[in-house]
Design a protein around this motif. Structure first.
Motif, PDB file in Angstrom:
ATOM      1  N   LYS A  54    -101.888  16.989  18.110  1.00  0.00           N
ATOM      2  CA  LYS A  54    -103.315  17.062  18.415  1.00  0.00           C
ATOM      3  C   LYS A  54    -104.119  16.876  17.140  1.00  0.00           C
ATOM      4  O   LYS A  54    -103.565  16.586  16.088  1.00  0.00           O
ATOM      5  CB  LYS A  54    -103.624  18.426  19.051  1.00  0.00           C
ATOM      6  CG  LYS A  54    -103.237  19.591  18.151  1.00  0.00           C
ATOM      7  CD  LYS A  54    -103.108  20.911  18.889  1.00  0.00           C
ATOM      8  CE  LYS A  54    -104.369  21.381  19.519  1.00  0.00           C
ATOM      9  NZ  LYS A  54    -104.232  22.710  20.144  1.00  0.00           N
TER      10      LYS A  54
ATOM     11  N   MET B  60    -102.032  14.825  22.856  1.00  0.00           N
ATOM     12  CA  MET B  60    -101.373  13.784  23.648  1.00  0.00           C
ATOM     13  C   MET B  60    -100.098  14.410  24.190  1.00  0.00           C
ATOM     14  O   MET B  60     -99.097  14.535  23.483  1.00  0.00           O
ATOM     15  CB  MET B  60    -101.049  12.571  22.780  1.00  0.00           C
ATOM     16  CG  MET B  60    -102.237  11.704  22.435  1.00  0.00           C
ATOM     17  SD  MET B  60    -103.007  10.929  23.888  1.00  0.00           S
ATOM     18  CE  MET B  60    -101.647   9.990  24.546  1.00  0.00           C
TER      19      MET B  60
ATOM     20  N   ASN C 173     -96.505  13.031  23.851  1.00  0.00           N
ATOM     21  CA  ASN C 173     -95.816  13.074  22.556  1.00  0.00           C
ATOM     22  C   ASN C 173     -95.031  14.379  22.473  1.00  0.00           C
ATOM     23  O   ASN C 173     -95.605  15.450  22.243  1.00  0.00           O
ATOM     24  CB  ASN C 173     -96.832  12.996  21.410  1.00  0.00           C
ATOM     25  CG  ASN C 173     -97.594  11.687  21.398  1.00  0.00           C
ATOM     26  OD1 ASN C 173     -97.350  10.800  22.204  1.00  0.00           O
ATOM     27  ND2 ASN C 173     -98.540  11.567  20.488  1.00  0.00           N
TER      28      ASN C 173
ATOM     29  N   SER D 222    -101.237   5.545  20.531  1.00  0.00           N
ATOM     30  CA  SER D 222    -102.575   6.116  20.595  1.00  0.00           C
ATOM     31  C   SER D 222    -102.914   6.769  19.276  1.00  0.00           C
ATOM     32  O   SER D 222    -102.036   7.276  18.578  1.00  0.00           O
ATOM     33  CB  SER D 222    -102.645   7.176  21.710  1.00  0.00           C
ATOM     34  OG  SER D 222    -103.882   7.863  21.695  1.00  0.00           O
TER      35      SER D 222
ATOM     36  N   HIS E 116    -105.482   5.013  23.638  1.00  0.00           N
ATOM     37  CA  HIS E 116    -104.266   4.425  24.209  1.00  0.00           C
ATOM     38  C   HIS E 116    -104.579   3.512  25.389  1.00  0.00           C
ATOM     39  O   HIS E 116    -103.735   2.707  25.787  1.00  0.00           O
ATOM     40  CB  HIS E 116    -103.308   5.534  24.661  1.00  0.00           C
ATOM     41  CG  HIS E 116    -103.967   6.607  25.467  1.00  0.00           C
ATOM     42  ND1 HIS E 116    -104.792   7.555  24.899  1.00  0.00           N
ATOM     43  CD2 HIS E 116    -103.934   6.895  26.793  1.00  0.00           C
ATOM     44  CE1 HIS E 116    -105.227   8.383  25.836  1.00  0.00           C
ATOM     45  NE2 HIS E 116    -104.734   8.006  26.990  1.00  0.00           N
TER      46      HIS E 116
ATOM     47  N   THR F 162    -101.409   2.812  29.487  1.00  0.00           N
ATOM     48  CA  THR F 162    -100.877   3.512  28.321  1.00  0.00           C
ATOM     49  C   THR F 162     -99.415   3.160  28.158  1.00  0.00           C
ATOM     50  O   THR F 162     -98.642   3.256  29.120  1.00  0.00           O
ATOM     51  CB  THR F 162    -100.999   5.038  28.492  1.00  0.00           C
ATOM     52  OG1 THR F 162    -102.362   5.384  28.684  1.00  0.00           O
ATOM     53  CG2 THR F 162    -100.456   5.767  27.272  1.00  0.00           C
TER      54      THR F 162
ATOM     55  N   CYS G  76     -95.871   3.875  25.943  1.00  0.00           N
ATOM     56  CA  CYS G  76     -95.196   4.852  25.100  1.00  0.00           C
ATOM     57  C   CYS G  76     -93.841   4.303  24.689  1.00  0.00           C
ATOM     58  O   CYS G  76     -93.395   3.263  25.180  1.00  0.00           O
ATOM     59  CB  CYS G  76     -95.005   6.172  25.843  1.00  0.00           C
ATOM     60  SG  CYS G  76     -96.509   6.876  26.542  1.00  0.00           S
TER      61      CYS G  76
END
Length: 912
Positions: free
Chosen positions: A122, A136, A139, A255, A261, A354, A356
């Protein structure tokens, strides 16, 4: 100095045995896996309460209504130009701050990411001057455990599922993951720049897990301390009878916080590096013309650890490979397909989507065996771009270049060098941690307050690049007649670049100088070359002028941005170094504390480092700063007067006539200027300062000394006799710098005892710190919001002054109030986000603030450097008597010949 038994009876202890079973600690007692004996600790299931912000009273609101209207208009005007105002009390984040912070990641000045004590990433500060607090939640680190011949398996995110966005049924995003950790048997242990999370039988009762988070914050290491990288070392201990296959997964969204993101154009690609380091690069396309960022998530493959990757998965149902697919793959196979390394770059993400990535590290852990698995994260963004156009190379690029592939080299070096980092960190910290004379709370709070040098919006740039921008930027209306300090001081190793840090994440101004006065002890003790360069920047600024017009919001009047001879309030916001004084509430060229603070800081740094060339180089600015102040001596008694408005760091607290705070700073500055003048060969100026000091001291004592302490000011207002905690700030600096005391010892001790008895002990029994103002009848001074606040950094500074005056027990009791209110489990929850201050009911103002670094002033007081103790002494009593006219600085402009390097037109006291 601290006595051998001073704190024995009142030492508080938070041993790890109170949080972790002794058996587990013994099992983890290798390779630094066990948490240290001294640390700030929390259980992962600890409630993170929402923090309460201060509010102004009705009376205060009436006084400030005109300022509020002007400030609101200014905020809107800046927004219309796509810029943020340095102070904006009207715009609030959607994510309300909570008591959930932890040790931030990385070194200094390359963009920071914080990590809460429960594991969330964060507080994103990749782009200078911006901070997005939202976590996030994709994560994460997760674990998957299976055992031979045992049906039961375990799969869980290694963080408690206590976030509002989780728990949606039939979701193919992260809600589909196993948020099975209660946190009841998991604990967090923080000792900046490292943190340990120990999972004592969670989620598998037969597996003990330690995660050690390591960042390269290493004093006097000006290379590694600039790196945007961190390491996570997992130690696994299998207490079961069957060997276990353990797979750890590190997931990361492309992001930089907020909704970035979803902006589109982001690309992920796998990589295989050297020495077993492999992972995924996440190339982030930033918006608004900001420089790009590349993340690298990686793990280190060893003989027993197998690394696989999933370069791309999405969080929506429409994704080709969803977050749920990722989780189910790991549950089924315990790893990803090895062929994923050959997949190449992904297609750029579409707006609204988004993407990842995940890195898995799998290992077999034998029955009663141990295993170590290491991950690393890097986030290089080679360019710093400020909103008015100036662009610079970050410090780390001096060693890694500007290519986005630097992310690979950074995680490689982090994974291969972290043990050396830890050795250096322990060598720095252990002498303090093992000092049995010191209170337990102080040891770990001292280090943990350093979080601000990473999470305080710091920017560290390459020196040569900065010089080009300073020379080529928009200089319209700016003159710099006087000393111009070279960016590089000769040897390339001595060029440590330029450094900026914010006053606070809510007060977005770089290197706010009246606050740096308190915080600078940390930089001087740990990174002295950075501290000297900050002073060089301000020395140059003193001799410059910027005639561009600025509207000052408190009164609505106009003035120029920067007056020659005045120390700037800050180095700017939208174009630091080129456009100073982002602060525009008051005209700070009329403030009475900035110039004395500059002289005091420069002399302290000069005396502590023994850098004679530094002293010679900045002397013209020191002399100019002193000469500038003479205009505020209205009655020719050599003592400056305040002007009936808040003309100092307490910028809502009005001062009338002579002030204890500014008057003491002025007396101390006269001493410092005299001592420095003698050492650089300006003996005549030294005599001027000595004469002024003796006259000013007599005048101040006659007007303010009441037999016990100094009155707040010499006016006739209802608070003129208030007891101000910060009244001996000048004495703090003279004692820190080896100068004679400003006042007689009995007056200093009497004043400090009064502050302790009233401002400290009458404030919730000493459990909250020192209130700024207290009436002599024991009631809090409620003249304005700042008089009734408890300022964390000022409390630490008062404690340091007490220690320097031989009042160690009062000093540590004073500072312990900040720990009790801000850092303890019974407090208000301000750990790793220490605010400027709080009210009597614990409501904060301005989280993540610079001034609390003043706790390092306490450490300075405990270990005053030998260079200070053995340095030359000045006799302020021995003087040449002068007439009132001949005592004026302006009447005695004298040329001093020395070897300073001068550039431009040196008009003040330098002969080239």
């Amino acid at each position: 100095m601290v006595g051998p038994t001073l704190f024995h009876r009142r030492k508080h202890s938070w041993p790890p045995e109170e949080f972790i079973s002794k058996t587990t600690l013994q099992l983890l007692d290798f390779d630094s896996a066990a948490p240290p004996s001294h640390a700030w600790r929390r259980r992962l299931n600890c409630h993170a309460n929402i923090l309460k912000e201060f509010t102004i009273t009705f009376r205060e609101a009436i006084k400030m209504v005109r300022l509020g209207i002007r400030l609101w208009s200014y905020v809107r005007e800046e927004a219309s130009h796509g810029r943020k105002a340095p102070i904006d009390p009207f715009t609030k984040d959607n994510c309300r701050p909570s008591a959930s912070q932890g040790v931030p990641l990385g070194g200094m000045g390359s963009g920071s990411i914080s990590r809460g004590f429960r594991g969330e990433f964060k507080q994103w500060q990749i782009t200078p001057g911006t901070c997005d607090p939202s976590p996030m939640m994709s994560n994460q680190f997760s674990i998957f455990i299976s055992r031979e011949n045992v049906h039961k398996k375990y799969a869980s995110v290694l963080a408690p599922g206590q976030h509002g966005s989780l728990g949606k049924l039939r979701d193919k995003g992260i809600s589909s993951w196993g948020w099975n950790l209660s946190g009841q048997h998991s604990t967090y242990h923080a000792l900046f720049p490292r943190a340990w999370t120990v999972y004592d039988g969670e989620p598998d009762p037969e597996l003990k897990i330690s995660c050690r988070q390591i960042s390269p914050f290493i004093p006097k290491n000006y290379r590694d301390s600039s790196l945007p990288a961190a390491v996570f070392v997992y130690t696994l201990v299998n207490t079961g009878k069957q060997r276990a296959k353990v797979s750890l997964v590190f997931t990361w969204a492309n992001s930089i916080g907020g909704t970035s993101h979803m902006s589109g154009g982001h690309v992920n690609e796998p990589f295989i590096g050297e020495d077993g380091v492999s992972g995924v690069l996440l190339h982030h396309k930033t918006g608004m013309g900001n420089p790009p960022v590349t993340f690298a998530i990686s793990a280190c493959e060893t003989q027993n650890v197998n690394v696989t990757v999933l370069p791309c998965f999405g969080l929506s149902e429409d994704s080709f490979f969803t977050a749920k697919d990722m989780w189910e793959t790991m549950e089924k196979d315990g790893n990803f397909d090895q062929e994923n390394f050959n997949s190449g770059p992904s297609m750029p993400s579409s707006p609204g989507d988004t993407i990842c990535a995940a890195v898995s590290a799998s290992a077999w852990v034998e029955a009663h065996g141990k295993c170590t698995v290491s991950f690393a994260l890097s986030w290089p963004s080679p360019k710093v771009k400020f909103s008015k156009g100036s662009t610079y190379d970050r410090r780390y690029t001096k060693f890694y270049g500007t290519s986005r592939r630097a992310a690979v080299d950074l995680v490689h070096d982090a994974l291969t060098h972290y043990k050396r980092w830890e050795e250096d960190i322990e060598a720095w910290q252990n002498p303090i941690l093992r000092d049995d004379r010191l209170p337990e709370w102080y040891k770990f709070t001292l280090f943990n307050e350093l979080y601000f040098l990473v999470a305080g919006g710091t920017v560290w740039i390459d020196g040569k690049e900065q010089q080009n921008n300073l020379n080529n930027g928009d200089r319209n209306g700016i003159e710099s007649n006087g000393l111009f300090v070279e960016t590089s001081q000769g040897d390339d190793e001595d060029d440590v670049g330029r450094f900026l840090y914010l006053e606070g994440v809510e007060y977005v101004m770089w290197n706010t100088y009246d606050v740096h006065f308190y915080a600078s002890y940390a930089l001087l003790m740990l990174f002295p070359k950075i501290e000297l360069n900050i002073q060089r920047d301000f020395a140059k600024a003193v001799l410059s002028e910027d005639t561009r017009k600025v509207k000052f919001l408190a009164e609505g009047n106009w003035g120029i941005r920067k007056v020659r001879g005045a120390v700037p309030h800050d180095l700017g916001m939208h174009d630091p170094w080129n456009e100073m004084n982002a602060y525009n509430i008051h005209d700070t060229s009329k403030w009475k504390d900035l110039n004395p603070k500059f002289v005091l800081q420069v002399y302290r740094d000069f005396a502590a480092t023994g850098d004679h060339q530094f002293g010679i180089d900045v002397w013209p600015a020191v002399r100019a700063a002193m000469e500038y102040m003479e205009q505020f001596d209205r009655d020719n008694d050599d003592l400056i007067e305040n002007d009936g408005f808040p003309d100092q760091t307490y910028d809502t607290w009005t001062v009338h006539g002579v002030s204890a705070y500014c008057g003491c700073l002025w007396l101390a500055a006269l001493q410092a200027a005299a001592a420095m003048a003698l050492q650089v060969g300006d003996k005549f100026f030294a005599e001027l300062c000595k004469n002024k000091f003796l006259n000013a001291k007599a005048a101040l004592e006659a007007k303010l000394w009441n037999g016990t302490y100094l009155n707040y000011d010499s006016g006739a207002s209802s608070n003129s006799k208030s007891i101000q905690t910060d009244q001996l700030a000048g004495q703090w600096y003279t004692a820190s710098s080896g100068l004679p005391p400003v006042f007689e010892d009995f007056k200093i001790r009497s004043t400090l005892q009064k502050i302790f008895d009233f401002n400290v002990m009458k404030t919730k029994g000493g459990r909250m710190g020192a209130v700024n103002g207290m009436h002599p009848d024991g009631k809090v001074d409620e003249t304005c919001m700042q008089s009734r606040e408890i300022w964390t950094g000022v409390t630490y500074a008062a404690a340091a002054t007490m220690i320097l005056s031989g009042m160690e027990e009062q000093g540590f009791t004073t500072a312990e109030g900040i720990f009790a209110a801000g850092w303890s489990e019974e407090g208000f929850g301000y750990w790793f986000q220490t605010p400027e201050g709080w009210t009597m009911d614990g409501h904060y103002r301005s989280l993540i603030y610079m001034r609390p670094l003043a706790i390092w002033g306490m450490q300075w007081a405990l270990t005053v450097p030998k260079a200070i103790l053995d340095g030359p002494k000045i006799n302020m009593i021995d003087r040449v008597h002068m007439s009132p006219r001949s005592r004026r600085f302006s009447h005695n402009v004298k040329v001093v010949k020395h070897k300073a390097k001068c550039f431009g037109n040196c008009k003040l006291s330098c002969s080239c």
